[in-house]
Design an enzyme around this catalytic site. Structure first.
Site, PDB file in Angstrom:
ATOM      1  N   GLY A   7       0.843  -1.189   0.000  1.00 13.65           N
ATOM      2  CA  GLY A   7       0.000   0.000   0.000  1.00 13.65           C
ATOM      3  C   GLY A   7       0.878   1.239   0.000  1.00 13.65           C
ATOM      4  O   GLY A   7       2.115   1.156   0.091  1.00 13.65           O
TER       5      GLY A   7
ATOM      6  N   SER B  92       6.110  -1.713  -2.112  1.00 15.31           N
ATOM      7  CA  SER B  92       6.173  -2.609  -3.282  1.00 15.31           C
ATOM      8  C   SER B  92       5.179  -2.155  -4.348  1.00 15.31           C
ATOM      9  O   SER B  92       4.171  -2.814  -4.579  1.00 15.31           O
ATOM     10  CB  SER B  92       5.925  -4.061  -2.880  1.00 15.31           C
ATOM     11  OG  SER B  92       4.776  -4.221  -2.079  1.00 15.31           O
TER      12      SER B  92
END
EC number: 2.7.7.4
Length: 642
Positions: A478, A552
């Site tokens: 997130g 990520s």
């Protein structure tokens, strides 16, 4: 209208049959036209079609009408209109896509690929060159050898084209001056020697007037060499040597029409095969003997390069699409790490460490590209340092695939045709499915051959049983400020309270040690995730429940880690927080710095975040607080980790 009588019909049939036999028996020369923008490639091909009588009456009428419409009738027919088929090509007067044309003479058949000269469309030139035997390199007599001339020469040499025709075009615009031609030929001779092109010929031509294309030009009596067509009819064809190489057939399809038949279908890439021959199946390495060679017309006693066939074996063997059936005593190598030349063809630069699809023969695998060893300057031939490869760049880099593949060096140093099927590959962007690069394999890296998996007596299943739990990787993703670390920390506390064996890998903590050498460029972020994925995999093999809290931002890298982890053990948890809310929280003050330009490549501001499309667990932080989110995740895990 009366029909021919029987004798006449037989004569007509015999004539047609003889014509078809003569056409079939002719050699086929595949060649490309290449060079810089507006060097006259399409005009030259159109003139070739015209001179070899390949234009029908209706095409001729359309050509005359089009020439009048675009205003070229005063200086003759615009033969480029025969080839440029796209509206944008006709409007701009340039070639954009590859246009293939067929023509034939009494001596030979030809397939010509008219490829673009504009630097933006170099990728299409590589496409045309990938199957060609000869490059027809055009140079405008007024401009001489340009950067794109050199680039196309290098690309032709890289893909294995050994024979080049330097067609110096538009000689009519320099008054057929021999000195202009000689200067261009001398310039190219020096460059060709430096890149290893030794089989080339220079021919002065005029596409508009047709000089030295099929007929000799009266205005260039000083030229004593062959016309272009004469040379094309006589030049040797190297690709015929494929049948003399060892047998190779990439499997395209496993044919199972019923329970009594199992065959392996594909096109013979090289060599010959007959029933009774021993073959090796790669990458497994198992051997078998050919039982039958089946085609639509029946069984064959022998098959050679270029034929599409179905093979049956004398025993049951594990072989599927992407595998290679090869001569048992002369099989290709199998490896998962290589050095390769890469021609980058996408507008977006190459991202080292990112996973791309690599297609080699009929096999498609995931591959990552290391930072280039060097990039080639096409003008000076210098090997320059480079961190990535941009559009049209040519470089050398190491390639790693996620599983071993059968391959051969693209160029083996001999005089035979290149190993295009098992030595040439393309790279495909996983997100867009666009082809982003073409490559030529050099050799397998020694470490790929010398490093082997060590068999261990204590298995990952034993580790799992000792801890009394199913291992897993909980991948929290997130935006910065979404609450990933907070929620992951709460989840670990709750799992530990249940007696679970866990370990939390937090993004900030990892960058203090394992990844402290990495920055925040796209390439560094990918390497950051790759390393964390490898560590998470080892911990899962040890039987732990591993929690990772990382932004990520890219789907491709999360998918890369998913592929590392055992089936069903990678659980993607999307901590979904709107950008405005994450920025409002901004506990670390990072968004404010990014807005001020002090933090480049910050996710959500000037670097994208690609949200998961199908996460195993989705947490909406506008509806749940951290404690509630952790409770929901633990409850979900109770069902998933049974």
């Amino acid at each position: 209208m009366s029909l021919p009588d029987t004798d006449e019909r037989q004569l007509i049939a015999a004539d047609i049959s003889g014509y078809l036999e003569r056409q079939t028996a002719k050699e086929m020369l595949r060649f490309i036209t290449c060079g810089s923008v507006d060097d006259g490639k399409s005009t030259l091909i159109g003139r070739l079609l015209y001179e070899t009588r390949q234009i029908f009456d209706d095409q001729m009428a359309a050509l005359e009408a089009d020439s009048r419409r675009v205003g070229t009738q005063g200086r003759g027919l615009d033969f480029a209109l025969l080839v440029d088929g796209l509206t944008a090509e006709r409007e701009q007067g340039i070639t954009i896509d590859v246009a293939y044309r067929f023509f034939a003479t009494a001596r030979r058949k030809f397939i010509v690929a008219d490829t673009p000269g504009h630097e933006q469309y170099t990728r299409n030139m590589v496409t045309g060159a990938s199957t060609a035997d000869l490059a027809l390199l055009l140079v405008d007599a007024r401009k001489g050898v340009l950067e794109q001339t050199r680039r196309h020469s290098i690309l032709a040499q890289l893909v294995g084209i050994r024979r080049v025709v330097l067609a110096v075009t538009k000689m009519d615009l320099v008054d057929y001056d021999q000195a202009a031609f000689d200067a261009i030929a001398a310039d190219y001779r020096a460059f060709a020697a430096r890149i290893g092109v030794d089989q080339w010929i220079a021919i002065p031509v005029s596409g508009i007037g047709g000089d030295n294309i099929a007929q000799r030009g009266k205005a260039m009596g000083w030229y004593e060499g062959p016309t272009l067509l004469e040379h094309l009819e006589a030049v040797p064809i190297d690709s015929q040597s494929d049948s003399g190489k060892p047998f190779r057939m990439p499997v395209q399809w496993v044919s199972r029409p019923d329970q009594h038949f199992r065959g392996f279908s594909g096109q013979v890439a090289s060599g010959r095969i007959a029933p009774g021959d021993e073959v090796r199946l790669l990458p497994s390495g198992r051997t078998a003997v050919i039982d039958r060679i089946v085609t639509a017309d029946g069984d064959l006693a022998e098959a050679i390069a270029g034929q599409s066939i179905t093979l049956t074996l004398d025993r049951e063997a594990d072989c599927s699409r992407g595998d290679v059936i090869a001569a048992a005593r002369d099989a290709p190598h199998v490896a998962d790490q290589f050095e390769a030349t890469i021609v980058w063809m996408a507008d977006e630069p190459m991202v080292p460490g990112r996973g791309y699809w690599l297609k080699l023969g009929t096999r498609t695998v995931t591959a990552t590209i290391a930072h280039p060893k060097h990039q080639l300057n096409v003008n000076t031939l210098e090997e320059l340092a480079a961190k990535t490869l941009d559009l049209n760049a040519i470089g050398v880099a190491e390639v790693t695939t996620d599983r071993p593949v059968a391959f051969e060096p693209y160029r083996d140093g001999g005089l035979e045709a290149p190993n295009r099927v098992l030595g040439g590959f393309i790279l495909i962007d996983k997100l867009t499915n666009a082809t982003v690069a073409a490559g030529m394999l050099h050799f397998a890296l020694r470490r790929a051959e010398n490093i082997h998996w060590q068999a261990l007596d204590v298995s990952r299943e034993t580790h799992s049983q000792l801890k009394g739990q199913k291992p897993a990787v909980l991948w929290f993703t997130g935006l910065s400020g979404a609450g990933k670390s907070t929620i992951a920390n709460l989840v670990e506390k709750k799992l530990a309270a249940e007696g679970r064996h866990t370990f939390l890998l937090d993004g900030d903590n990892i960058r203090h040690g394992l990844n402290k050498d990495l920055g925040f460029t796209e390439a560094d972020r990918i390497e950051n995730i790759r390393r964390v994925g490898e560590v998470a995999k080892l911990m899962a093999d040890a039987g732990l429940i591993v929690l990772t809290a990382f932004i990520s931002p890219f789907r491709a890298e999360r998918d890369m880690v998913r592929a590392m982890i055992a089936e069903g053990e990678f659980i993607e948890i999307f901590v979904d927080t709107p950008l405005a809310e994450a920025e409002r929280r901004d506990v670390k003050g990072l968004y404010a710095k990014a807005r001020a330009g002090e933090l480049p490549n910050f996710t959500g501001i000037d670097s994208p975040y690609e949200p998961p499309e199908r996460p195993e667990i989705w947490i909406d932080t506008t509806q749940l607080n951290a404690e509630e989110a952790a409770d929901r995740i633990v409850a979900e895990l109770g069902r998933k980790l049974v």
